[in-house]
Design a protein around this motif. Structure first.
Motif, PDB file in Angstrom:
ATOM      1  N   PHE A 100       6.501   5.521  -4.238  1.00 35.96           N
ATOM      2  CA  PHE A 100       7.245   4.310  -3.897  1.00 35.96           C
ATOM      3  C   PHE A 100       8.494   4.735  -3.122  1.00 35.96           C
ATOM      4  O   PHE A 100       9.315   5.497  -3.651  1.00 35.96           O
ATOM      5  CB  PHE A 100       7.646   3.536  -5.155  1.00 35.96           C
ATOM      6  CG  PHE A 100       6.482   3.044  -5.961  1.00 35.96           C
ATOM      7  CD1 PHE A 100       5.927   1.796  -5.721  1.00 35.96           C
ATOM      8  CD2 PHE A 100       5.926   3.833  -6.959  1.00 35.96           C
ATOM      9  CE1 PHE A 100       4.842   1.337  -6.468  1.00 35.96           C
ATOM     10  CE2 PHE A 100       4.845   3.388  -7.704  1.00 35.96           C
ATOM     11  CZ  PHE A 100       4.300   2.138  -7.459  1.00 35.96           C
ATOM     12  N   TYR A 106      11.407  -4.280  -1.419  1.00 31.18           N
ATOM     13  CA  TYR A 106      10.066  -3.708  -1.278  1.00 31.18           C
ATOM     14  C   TYR A 106       9.083  -4.592  -2.040  1.00 31.18           C
ATOM     15  O   TYR A 106       9.318  -4.951  -3.201  1.00 31.18           O
ATOM     16  CB  TYR A 106      10.045  -2.292  -1.852  1.00 31.18           C
ATOM     17  CG  TYR A 106       8.763  -1.534  -1.636  1.00 31.18           C
ATOM     18  CD1 TYR A 106       8.451  -1.011  -0.390  1.00 31.18           C
ATOM     19  CD2 TYR A 106       7.867  -1.332  -2.682  1.00 31.18           C
ATOM     20  CE1 TYR A 106       7.271  -0.299  -0.190  1.00 31.18           C
ATOM     21  CE2 TYR A 106       6.693  -0.626  -2.494  1.00 31.18           C
ATOM     22  CZ  TYR A 106       6.399  -0.113  -1.243  1.00 31.18           C
ATOM     23  OH  TYR A 106       5.230   0.586  -1.043  1.00 31.18           O
ATOM     24  N   ARG A 107       7.992  -4.956  -1.402  1.00 26.30           N
ATOM     25  CA  ARG A 107       7.068  -5.906  -2.018  1.00 26.30           C
ATOM     26  C   ARG A 107       6.070  -5.220  -2.937  1.00 26.30           C
ATOM     27  O   ARG A 107       5.385  -4.292  -2.535  1.00 26.30           O
ATOM     28  CB  ARG A 107       6.311  -6.710  -0.954  1.00 26.30           C
ATOM     29  CG  ARG A 107       5.543  -7.864  -1.607  1.00 26.30           C
ATOM     30  CD  ARG A 107       4.775  -8.681  -0.628  1.00 26.30           C
ATOM     31  NE  ARG A 107       4.074  -9.753  -1.328  1.00 26.30           N
ATOM     32  CZ  ARG A 107       3.020 -10.384  -0.853  1.00 26.30           C
ATOM     33  NH1 ARG A 107       2.532 -10.064   0.314  1.00 26.30           N
ATOM     34  NH2 ARG A 107       2.444 -11.347  -1.541  1.00 26.30           N
ATOM     35  N   LEU A 108       6.016  -5.700  -4.168  1.00 28.93           N
ATOM     36  CA  LEU A 108       5.030  -5.250  -5.139  1.00 28.93           C
ATOM     37  C   LEU A 108       4.046  -6.385  -5.397  1.00 28.93           C
ATOM     38  O   LEU A 108       4.440  -7.552  -5.465  1.00 28.93           O
ATOM     39  CB  LEU A 108       5.716  -4.865  -6.462  1.00 28.93           C
ATOM     40  CG  LEU A 108       6.704  -3.702  -6.420  1.00 28.93           C
ATOM     41  CD1 LEU A 108       7.402  -3.568  -7.760  1.00 28.93           C
ATOM     42  CD2 LEU A 108       6.008  -2.404  -6.049  1.00 28.93           C
ATOM     43  N   CYS A 114      -3.921   1.764  -4.977  1.00 33.08           N
ATOM     44  CA  CYS A 114      -2.970   2.550  -4.185  1.00 33.08           C
ATOM     45  C   CYS A 114      -3.754   3.459  -3.232  1.00 33.08           C
ATOM     46  O   CYS A 114      -4.783   4.016  -3.601  1.00 33.08           O
ATOM     47  CB  CYS A 114      -2.088   3.404  -5.099  1.00 33.08           C
ATOM     48  SG  CYS A 114      -0.982   2.441  -6.142  1.00 33.08           S
ATOM     49  N   LYS A 120       2.249   4.956   0.623  1.00 30.57           N
ATOM     50  CA  LYS A 120       3.055   4.025  -0.178  1.00 30.57           C
ATOM     51  C   LYS A 120       2.174   3.199  -1.104  1.00 30.57           C
ATOM     52  O   LYS A 120       1.118   2.726  -0.716  1.00 30.57           O
ATOM     53  CB  LYS A 120       3.836   3.081   0.744  1.00 30.57           C
ATOM     54  CG  LYS A 120       4.817   3.798   1.661  1.00 30.57           C
ATOM     55  CD  LYS A 120       5.419   2.837   2.660  1.00 30.57           C
ATOM     56  CE  LYS A 120       6.313   3.566   3.660  1.00 30.57           C
ATOM     57  NZ  LYS A 120       6.855   2.641   4.692  1.00 30.57           N
ATOM     58  N   HIS A 122       1.872  -0.162  -3.708  1.00 26.97           N
ATOM     59  CA  HIS A 122       2.478  -1.486  -3.875  1.00 26.97           C
ATOM     60  C   HIS A 122       2.094  -2.118  -5.212  1.00 26.97           C
ATOM     61  O   HIS A 122       2.286  -3.324  -5.388  1.00 26.97           O
ATOM     62  CB  HIS A 122       2.045  -2.404  -2.729  1.00 26.97           C
ATOM     63  CG  HIS A 122       2.645  -2.034  -1.402  1.00 26.97           C
ATOM     64  ND1 HIS A 122       3.857  -2.512  -0.968  1.00 26.97           N
ATOM     65  CD2 HIS A 122       2.205  -1.209  -0.425  1.00 26.97           C
ATOM     66  CE1 HIS A 122       4.137  -2.018   0.219  1.00 26.97           C
ATOM     67  NE2 HIS A 122       3.144  -1.216   0.568  1.00 26.97           N
TER      68      HIS A 122
END
Length: 260
Positions: A100, A106-108, A114, A120, A122
């Motif tokens: 991360f 930051y969009r989760l 993954c 990256k 999310h």
């Protein structure tokens, strides 16, 4: 990880950590492992109330899959990542290892796959669960992930207040309510009251603490952390305005006498 914590009815948890008390209280052998022993959960709630020396009105329990559904119901979550998280040992779907990056908002998402490390990630579930590898220039740990979990709670509340779609969002949350074990009334009326309360919430970082040593306890010889009850309970009292914070003493300015 706190052990020797006061429990309801007197005494303490001994060498058992707080996050394992449920398994002591669980006494119903007829229930399958995945089922919730509500009597045991109510006792755990009373134990935590005794530990913090405060009242706990309601509790809620969400499992991994439900957690992901909740995040998706919010339309995802925007978190500020101030320290990169690198956990090469985390196994997640097709990826061995997760990453991360440092990024604001930051969009989760709930729990998407993954990409192969070090791409990256999310996944909100992974972000909340990772506890190995590094976070910034220090080791990732149980304490570090607890900080991230609290950041996610604040981000969720902020998202509902600032970006919530009102009745539309409430409808989406009602769809997943039956997946959550809780003693909060599960009625549309009760949900509307909760939504109204959230509008006035100002949840700041100073309102939430990770009870980690050495500030909130100390590491004992058996590897458990013993709580500093006086400090923890004073903090709780301050949050509910039961005691006033002591004002910091102002430093007196020294007058310099000029020579003639």
């Amino acid at each position: 990880d706190l052990a020797r914590s006061p429990v309801a009815g007197g005494g303490n948890s001994g060498s058992t950590r707080v996050n394992s008390i449920y398994y002591i209280r669980h006494r119903d052998p007829s229930l399958p492992h995945a089922a919730l022993d509500r009597k045991a959960k109510n006792k755990v709630s009373a134990d935590v109330a005794a530990f913090l020396c405060t009242e706990i009105d309601y509790w809620a329990l969400t499992r991994f899959a439900t957690f992901a559904s909740l995040i998706n119901s919010l339309g995802g979550l925007r978190v500020d990542i101030t320290e990169a998280v690198r956990d090469s040992s985390y196994h997640h779907k097709r990826s061995r290892g997760v990453y991360f990056p440092v990024k604001t908002r930051y969009r989760l998402k709930g729990d998407p796959a993954c990409k192969p490390y070090p791409a990256k990630c999310h996944s909100a579930l992974v972000y909340a669960r990772s506890r190995k590898g590094t976070m910034g220039s220090t080791y990732n740990s149980d304490w570090k992930r607890a900080e991230r979990q609290q950041d996610m709670v604040r981000a969720a509340v902020k998202g509902i207040i600032e970006e919530g779609a009102g009745v539309e969002l409430l409808g989406r949350l009602l769809k997943v309510r039956d997946q959550i074990d809780t003693n909060i009334p599960k009625t549309v009326e009760a949900a509307g009251q909760l939504y109204a309360l959230v509008q006035d919430v100002k949840l700041r970082k100073t309102h939430m603490k990770v009870l980690a040593p050495a500030t909130w306890g100390y590491l004992a010889a058996d590897g458990t952390v013993r709580p500093n009850l006086a400090r923890i309970r004073t903090f709780v009292d301050e949050q509910f305005y039961r005691v006033k914070k002591k004002p910091q003493a102002k430093k007196k300015k020294q007058k310099v006498k000029q020579a003639d």
